[in-house]
Write an enzyme that holds these catalytic residues in place. Sequence first.
Site, PDB file in Angstrom:
ATOM      1  N   GLU A 154      47.368   8.300  47.950  1.00 42.11           N
ATOM      2  CA  GLU A 154      46.550   8.435  46.754  1.00 42.11           C
ATOM      3  C   GLU A 154      45.480   9.472  47.062  1.00 42.11           C
ATOM      4  O   GLU A 154      44.710   9.307  48.009  1.00 42.11           O
ATOM      5  CB  GLU A 154      45.927   7.086  46.398  1.00 42.11           C
ATOM      6  CG  GLU A 154      45.010   7.098  45.196  1.00 42.11           C
ATOM      7  CD  GLU A 154      44.380   5.738  44.946  1.00 42.11           C
ATOM      8  OE1 GLU A 154      43.716   5.596  43.900  1.00 42.11           O
ATOM      9  OE2 GLU A 154      44.535   4.824  45.781  1.00 42.11           O
ATOM     10  N   GLU A 236      36.263   5.125  37.067  1.00 47.93           N
ATOM     11  CA  GLU A 236      36.221   3.814  37.709  1.00 47.93           C
ATOM     12  C   GLU A 236      34.813   3.252  37.496  1.00 47.93           C
ATOM     13  O   GLU A 236      33.888   3.613  38.225  1.00 47.93           O
ATOM     14  CB  GLU A 236      36.544   3.919  39.200  1.00 47.93           C
ATOM     15  CG  GLU A 236      37.994   4.241  39.486  1.00 47.93           C
ATOM     16  CD  GLU A 236      38.333   4.190  40.971  1.00 47.93           C
ATOM     17  OE1 GLU A 236      39.403   3.680  41.327  1.00 47.93           O
ATOM     18  OE2 GLU A 236      37.503   4.673  41.792  1.00 47.93           O
TER      19      GLU A 236
END
Length: 372
Positions: A154, A236
């Site tokens: 990621e 986020e």
Amino acid sequence: MRVRTLRPVVLLLAAVTTVAGLVVATSPPEAAAATTICEKFGSTKIQGGRYVVQNNEWGASDGQCISVSDNGFAITSGSHNVPTNGAPAAYPSIYAGCHYGNCSSGSGLPLQVNRFGALSSSVAYSTASGSWNASYDLWFDPNPNQSGQNTGAELMIWGSHQGPPQPIGSKVGTASLAGTGWDVWVGNIGWNVISYVRQQTTNSLNLNLTEFANDAVRRGQVQSSWYLTSVQFGFEPWQGGPGLAVNSFSFTTSGSTPNPDPNPGPNPGPVSCRAAHKITNSWQGGFTAEATITNTGSSAANNWRSAWTVPSGVTVTNGWNATVTQSGSTVTATAPGWSPDLAPGQSVTVGYQANGQAAAASGFTLNGVQCS
């Protein structure tokens, strides 16, 4: 601080309409005018299916809604308040490619790393109060058609952030990419996570994502044989959320070489390898050894990376002819900058010193392919 960014399976909606604040499935997902999504893992497609927008409230249950237009989305409700030293509440985002089997159209993904041209992406976004990051999330996997959690890496690119949250792992250095400076963080939560945090925050980015992928390959976090499966941008939030918005987003794979068609022709230039290992010296409590890896394939192993397994109790202290690192029982050698590629028939001998009882290594790979 340690932050996990596990992504759950995205539950697909046939489409979404809003009824008294609820999301109801109706027909195939296609956003035209503003569409409101409040279902935790609800998603819809925009621009004729070119991009997917997802709510993805995976780390909290206090409710989050996003308003989706044909240009992006905005968080409209869901004032989160989760601990800033843990996982974020959500990752509402827009993406190209496939995520848990939910795919956009015409993205050019999945695409093998060693076939990258200029992966161009731009985004403009609005920020708000609270604790959050505004970030790209690039997912890599050894399997081009991963239908679940990616197992490779990621790669996150933080364009802006606010409050105390930090990336996964620890800061390992800095990088100069896209004409500016970035702090680089590396960690592992079952897959590699490498994060680039812009030293000067911004509300818009215009990037060649290949620069970041190549840097991650050089650092041994991404393998050139892996596939990029999706390019996402979103937020986020740990605290707050409403007011964060993506105002525009674009992604292209311009100049990239398409993956070879596996049906019916062969995959040209397969990577294959042969490995040998020997102890060169030993003493009480330590030893030196050499691993020789030969490219037996018909094409170059670009930005080569070799990994092998050492017995329990063996700790590598240094290496030569490559950058040698260790995680658990896995030792990884990544190509030096002065010799990044391994031509067909070419060998490289990587030396290393270790503490522990002298013992043979096993399970050698080259760019993710098992060696004989």
